[in-house]
Design a protein around this motif. Sequence first.
Motif, PDB file in Angstrom:
ATOM      1  N   LEU A   1       0.834  -1.198   0.000  1.00  0.00           N
ATOM      2  CA  LEU A   1       0.000   0.000   0.000  1.00  0.00           C
ATOM      3  C   LEU A   1       0.873   1.255   0.000  1.00  0.00           C
ATOM      4  N   LYS A   2       1.950   1.226   0.762  1.00  0.00           N
ATOM      5  CA  LYS A   2       2.890   2.357   0.767  1.00  0.00           C
ATOM      6  C   LYS A   2       3.516   2.538  -0.614  1.00  0.00           C
ATOM      7  N   ARG A   3       3.909   1.426  -1.247  1.00  0.00           N
ATOM      8  CA  ARG A   3       4.500   1.509  -2.594  1.00  0.00           C
ATOM      9  C   ARG A   3       3.498   2.031  -3.611  1.00  0.00           C
ATOM     10  N   LEU A   4       2.219   1.667  -3.444  1.00  0.00           N
ATOM     11  CA  LEU A   4       1.177   2.195  -4.316  1.00  0.00           C
ATOM     12  C   LEU A   4       1.119   3.717  -4.179  1.00  0.00           C
ATOM     13  N   GLY A   5       1.197   4.224  -2.972  1.00  0.00           N
ATOM     14  CA  GLY A   5       1.213   5.667  -2.746  1.00  0.00           C
ATOM     15  C   GLY A   5       2.394   6.334  -3.428  1.00  0.00           C
ATOM     16  N   GLU A   6       3.563   5.721  -3.340  1.00  0.00           N
ATOM     17  CA  GLU A   6       4.756   6.264  -4.001  1.00  0.00           C
ATOM     18  C   GLU A   6       4.578   6.260  -5.516  1.00  0.00           C
ATOM     19  N   LYS A   7       3.989   5.200  -6.024  1.00  0.00           N
ATOM     20  CA  LYS A   7       3.735   5.090  -7.466  1.00  0.00           C
ATOM     21  C   LYS A   7       2.781   6.193  -7.934  1.00  0.00           C
ATOM     22  N   LEU A   8       1.709   6.413  -7.183  1.00  0.00           N
ATOM     23  CA  LEU A   8       0.757   7.464  -7.541  1.00  0.00           C
ATOM     24  C   LEU A   8       1.394   8.846  -7.431  1.00  0.00           C
ATOM     25  N   ALA A   9       2.190   9.079  -6.398  1.00  0.00           N
ATOM     26  CA  ALA A   9       2.865  10.374  -6.251  1.00  0.00           C
ATOM     27  C   ALA A   9       3.760  10.648  -7.460  1.00  0.00           C
ATOM     28  N   ALA A  10       4.427   9.620  -7.965  1.00  0.00           N
ATOM     29  CA  ALA A  10       5.302   9.776  -9.128  1.00  0.00           C
ATOM     30  C   ALA A  10       4.510  10.022 -10.407  1.00  0.00           C
ATOM     31  N   ARG A  11       3.310   9.486 -10.498  1.00  0.00           N
ATOM     32  CA  ARG A  11       2.496   9.625 -11.710  1.00  0.00           C
ATOM     33  C   ARG A  11       1.713  10.929 -11.766  1.00  0.00           C
ATOM     34  N   LEU A  12       1.236  11.431 -10.628  1.00  0.00           N
ATOM     35  CA  LEU A  12       0.312  12.566 -10.599  1.00  0.00           C
ATOM     36  C   LEU A  12       1.040  13.912 -10.560  1.00  0.00           C
ATOM     37  N   THR A  13       2.063  14.041 -11.342  1.00  0.00           N
ATOM     38  CA  THR A  13       2.876  15.262 -11.361  1.00  0.00           C
ATOM     39  C   THR A  13       2.203  16.417 -12.087  1.00  0.00           C
ATOM     40  N   TYR A  14       1.111  16.189 -12.747  1.00  0.00           N
ATOM     41  CA  TYR A  14       0.439  17.211 -13.551  1.00  0.00           C
ATOM     42  C   TYR A  14      -0.641  17.971 -12.776  1.00  0.00           C
ATOM     43  N   LEU A  15      -0.882  17.604 -11.519  1.00  0.00           N
ATOM     44  CA  LEU A  15      -1.851  18.336 -10.706  1.00  0.00           C
ATOM     45  C   LEU A  15      -1.258  19.682 -10.279  1.00  0.00           C
ATOM     46  N   LEU A  16      -2.066  20.548  -9.679  1.00  0.00           N
ATOM     47  CA  LEU A  16      -1.599  21.879  -9.293  1.00  0.00           C
ATOM     48  C   LEU A  16      -0.424  21.841  -8.324  1.00  0.00           C
ATOM     49  N   GLU A  17      -0.444  20.899  -7.407  1.00  0.00           N
ATOM     50  CA  GLU A  17       0.668  20.730  -6.474  1.00  0.00           C
ATOM     51  C   GLU A  17       1.067  19.254  -6.462  1.00  0.00           C
ATOM     52  N   PRO A  18       2.328  18.980  -6.171  1.00  0.00           N
ATOM     53  CA  PRO A  18       2.733  17.578  -6.040  1.00  0.00           C
ATOM     54  C   PRO A  18       2.086  16.952  -4.805  1.00  0.00           C
ATOM     55  N   ILE A  19       1.812  15.672  -4.889  1.00  0.00           N
ATOM     56  CA  ILE A  19       1.205  14.938  -3.780  1.00  0.00           C
ATOM     57  C   ILE A  19       2.259  14.013  -3.182  1.00  0.00           C
ATOM     58  N   ARG A  20       2.347  14.042  -1.855  1.00  0.00           N
ATOM     59  CA  ARG A  20       3.320  13.218  -1.143  1.00  0.00           C
ATOM     60  C   ARG A  20       2.641  12.502   0.027  1.00  0.00           C
ATOM     61  N   PRO A  21       3.127  11.298   0.376  1.00  0.00           N
ATOM     62  CA  PRO A  21       2.591  10.615   1.559  1.00  0.00           C
ATOM     63  C   PRO A  21       2.868  11.446   2.811  1.00  0.00           C
ATOM     64  N   ILE A  22       1.853  11.554   3.683  1.00  0.00           N
ATOM     65  CA  ILE A  22       2.067  12.283   4.933  1.00  0.00           C
ATOM     66  C   ILE A  22       1.826  11.412   6.156  1.00  0.00           C
ATOM     67  N   GLU A  23       1.021  10.366   6.012  1.00  0.00           N
ATOM     68  CA  GLU A  23       0.734   9.537   7.177  1.00  0.00           C
ATOM     69  C   GLU A  23       0.322   8.144   6.737  1.00  0.00           C
ATOM     70  N   PHE A  24       0.758   7.161   7.518  1.00  0.00           N
ATOM     71  CA  PHE A  24       0.317   5.790   7.293  1.00  0.00           C
ATOM     72  C   PHE A  24      -0.142   5.218   8.613  1.00  0.00           C
ATOM     73  N   ASP A  25      -1.391   4.785   8.662  1.00  0.00           N
ATOM     74  CA  ASP A  25      -1.966   4.175   9.855  1.00  0.00           C
ATOM     75  C   ASP A  25      -1.784   2.667   9.725  1.00  0.00           C
ATOM     76  N   HIS A  26      -0.856   2.112  10.510  1.00  0.00           N
ATOM     77  CA  HIS A  26      -0.555   0.679  10.416  1.00  0.00           C
ATOM     78  C   HIS A  26      -1.710  -0.180  10.908  1.00  0.00           C
ATOM     79  N   GLU A  27      -2.428   0.284  11.927  1.00  0.00           N
ATOM     80  CA  GLU A  27      -3.514  -0.518  12.479  1.00  0.00           C
ATOM     81  C   GLU A  27      -4.654  -0.696  11.487  1.00  0.00           C
TER      82      GLU A  27
END
Length: 155
Positions: free
Chosen positions: A61-87
């Motif tokens: 799931l974390k890698r999916l977030g990294e993959k999406l962050a790398a792909r969605l570079t065309y939005l107004l601002e870059p998107i980065r992971p900020i929190e992961f709830d392990h539970e």
Amino acid sequence: MKLVDQARAALQTASGNFRLEIAESAQRLTCDISALDSLACAFTSFTLSSNIVANLTADQLKRLGEKLAARLTYLLEPIRPIEFDHEQSILQMRSSPPDRDEESTSYYELVARRDGTLSLCRYAKRPGDVRQAIPVNVTREVFFRLVGDFSAAVA
């Protein structure tokens, strides 16, 4: 028919406010369109559901977030992971940095859940107020690219 092709076909015949609901094999896209014209659209919710996402481990799931962050570079601002709830295995990503002006802060929020959903919204927050969801305004081409990138990320 691929999700992006279904989205193109649906937007060709649609107008005004409507809910777009399309599916391809193990993926289902639901999007609330709040405005549509010949060049652009606005949406207030964008959710891709997939059995594949539901079966991901926390690390996947974390890698999916990294993959999406790398792909969605065309939005107004870059998107980065900020929190992961392990539970609960929920990944939250936001604009980094958010858009700020004298009156408010605006940002994208992308949430990936192990229940099988990926959702994208935009929020605005004024000092002292709670955040409010606001429409995401994009060209039709950017919209189709979002559909394709979300679909490809979980394929």
